[in-house]
Design an enzyme around this catalytic site. Structure first.
Site, PDB file in Angstrom:
ATOM      1  CG  HIS A 112       4.567  -5.350   2.279  1.00 46.72           C
ATOM      2  ND1 HIS A 112       5.108  -5.660   0.898  1.00 46.72           N
ATOM      3  CD2 HIS A 112       4.546  -6.400   2.914  1.00 46.72           C
ATOM      4  CE1 HIS A 112       5.362  -7.115   1.149  1.00 46.72           C
ATOM      5  NE2 HIS A 112       5.390  -7.382   2.476  1.00 46.72           N
ATOM      6  CD  GLN A 192      -1.109  -8.099   6.650  1.00 44.67           C
ATOM      7  OE1 GLN A 192      -2.056  -8.652   7.141  1.00 44.67           O
ATOM      8  NE2 GLN A 192      -0.072  -8.688   6.090  1.00 44.67           N
ATOM      9  CE  LYS A 215       0.015 -10.962   2.923  1.00 48.17           C
ATOM     10  NZ  LYS A 215       1.367 -11.473   3.538  1.00 48.17           N
TER      11      LYS A 215
HETATM   12  C1  LIG Z   1       0.383  -5.072   3.349  1.00 47.23           C
HETATM   13  C2  LIG Z   1       0.727  -6.003   2.366  1.00 47.23           C
HETATM   14  N1  LIG Z   1       0.942  -5.804   1.115  1.00 47.23           N
HETATM   15  C3  LIG Z   1       1.461  -6.667   0.462  1.00 47.23           C
HETATM   16  C4  LIG Z   1       1.803  -7.857   0.820  1.00 47.23           C
HETATM   17  C5  LIG Z   1       2.770  -8.765  -0.063  1.00 47.23           C
HETATM   18  O1  LIG Z   1       1.691  -9.939  -0.162  1.00 47.23           O
HETATM   19  P1  LIG Z   1       2.223 -11.295  -1.206  1.00 47.23           P
HETATM   20  O2  LIG Z   1       3.391 -11.870  -0.384  1.00 47.23           O
HETATM   21  O3  LIG Z   1       0.907 -12.271  -1.265  1.00 47.23           O
HETATM   22  O4  LIG Z   1       2.586 -10.715  -2.518  1.00 47.23           O
HETATM   23  C6  LIG Z   1       2.158  -8.015   2.007  1.00 47.23           C
HETATM   24  C7  LIG Z   1       2.591  -9.563   2.604  1.00 47.23           C
HETATM   25  O5  LIG Z   1       2.827  -9.552   3.826  1.00 47.23           O
HETATM   26  C8  LIG Z   1       1.388  -7.313   2.902  1.00 47.23           C
HETATM   27  O6  LIG Z   1       1.247  -7.569   4.378  1.00 47.23           O
END
Ligand SMILES: Cc1ncc(COP(=O)(O)O)c(C=O)c1O
Length: 396
Positions: A112, A192, A215
């Site tokens: 991500h 995730q 999440k």
């Molecule tokens: C694998 C992964 N890392 C990081 C994030 C970022 O999360 P946040 O929006 O809580 O900062 C996400 C959000 O979808 C994610 O799926």
């Protein structure tokens, strides 16, 4: 697991919606909403600052929430820092690292953006190489690539536990062991994974673990960062100011110990208390029950989707190797058109687009428009999966 009873714990599920976007943010059970509301209606005060009873109660509840989250991950409560999201935790660690010419950073093209851009920026800042391990189109790695990339120059290895784009589960234990043999630090992006299966951070052995409270049933504006206690001294807080000091005089200051060191200013108190209620709720249901149930739903969804002609499923075909994040494509429709149509014909909420994974989608999957992505959580039902499958058939 009594799904009917569980669904009754989520007032929002009384609305006309089939929510298949929990990978973006989960729904919030009534007990979490109640914990947040109770803070505002019963004992609203700042923490660790007042001697009056409201402030004492707010401090106690906020500290208890750290203890609940720490127990959930089997670590010491000193090691659990509340953040605003997963992104913040990763940035805190990237910001704190001091690199020298010749050092390297190892990450992957499965990440991500939140676990990619902070390392790119850090690499640029110090002029050091950022090595990017390539996954297959299903999100699998060849461990030999990690063996070749990680060496005595590697300062940190930053890798996701589960792909938010493909659902693939990454064998992070092997990567952690490999990195530690070369004395590199390891950060795991657990955004995730933490909501979907039991994680014992002590056993996992990583140095840093960041995930999103929102999440895993917590309020929005919450995240969790684990920093191994042995690394507290060498890790510099992102921000400094009120609420995280030991002593301050005109010229000098010393910082507090434990999580307080990394939580400057007034924190998201209500959010933190709500996050404590969220992990308590997850614990009550049981992470193993959640994992098993979600695997059953995922299998049903994938098997059903495989029978639909012209529908393309991305990511691992084997439900044992993935979570309930299921990306797919329909010929001659953009991902946004698919998502819009599913909402219109059956009130189904899915994500469409790039999922904050441009490097993966552009350079590995070659999907210039991104994908449609359904993602399951334990409050979804087999009936909902059937309706989803029927809606896909109707669209096709
Ligand atoms: C694998 C992964 N890392 C990081 C994030 C970022 O999360 P946040 O929006 O809580 O900062 C996400 C959000 O979808 C994610 O799926």
């Amino acid at each position: 697991m009594d799904i009917k009873a569980i669904r009754n714990d989520f007032k929002i599920l009384g609305k006309e919606v089939i929510y298949l976007d929990s990978a973006a943010t989960s729904l919030t059970p009534d007990c979490v909403v109640a914990a947040v509301t109770m803070y505002y209606s019963e004992y609203n005060a700042n923490i660790e600052r007042g001697v009056y009873s409201f402030s004492q109660e707010a401090s106690r509840k906020y500290e208890e929430a750290h203890a609940k989250v720490a127990a959930f991950f089997n670590v010491d409560e000193k090691e659990i820092i509340f953040t605003k999201n997963c992104t913040y935790g990763i940035n805190l660690i990237a910001h704190s690292l001091k690199l020298e010419k010749g050092d390297t950073i190892v990450t992957t093209l499965l990440e991500h953006h939140s676990n990619y851009l902070p390392w790119l920026r850090l690499g640029n800042k110090y002029g050091v190489e950022v090595k990017r391990i390539k996954p297959t189109i299903d999100g699998f790695f060849n461990m030999k690539d990690f063996e070749a990339a990680i060496d005595s120059h590697t300062k940190i290895v930053a890798v996701t536990h589960v792909s938010n784009c493909l659902g693939t589960i990454v064998p992070v234990q092997e990567i952690i062991a490999l990195a530690h043999r070369k004395h590199a630090l390891v950060l795991i992006d657990g955004a995730q994974s933490a909501p979907h299966f039991s994680i014992n951070l002590k056993d996992l052995g990583c140095d840093f673990f960041s995930c999103s409270g929102h999440k895993m049933l917590g309020p929005t504006g919450t995240g969790i960062l684990y920093i191994k206690e042995a690394l507290h001294e060498s890790t510099e807080p992102f921000e400094i100011g009120g609420g995280m000091i030991d002593e301050v005089d005109v010229e000098h200051y010393t910082l507090a110990q434990g999580w307080e060191k990394f939580e400057a200013g007034t924190p998201n108190i209500a959010g933190g208390v709500g996050l404590g209620a969220a992990v308590q709720y997850l614990k009550k249901i049981g992470m193993k029950n959640i994992e098993d149930y979600e695997r059953k739903l995922t299998r049903k969804m994938i098997e059903g989707m495989k029978t639909i002609k012209n529908l393309v499923i991305l990511g691992p075909q084997d439900p044992e190797k993935r979570t309930g994040v299921v990306p797919f494509k329909i010929p001659n429709m953009t991902p946004h058109e698919i998502a819009f149509t599913l909402d219109e014909i059956a009130h189904i909420a899915i994500r469409s687009g790039f999922h904050c994974c441009h490097p993966l989608l552009k350079s590995i999957l070659n999907e210039p428009d991104g994908t449609a992505r359904a993602s399951l959580y334990f409050y979804n039902t087999e009936e909902e999966v059937d309706i989803f499958l029927d809606a896909l058939k109707e669209i096709l």
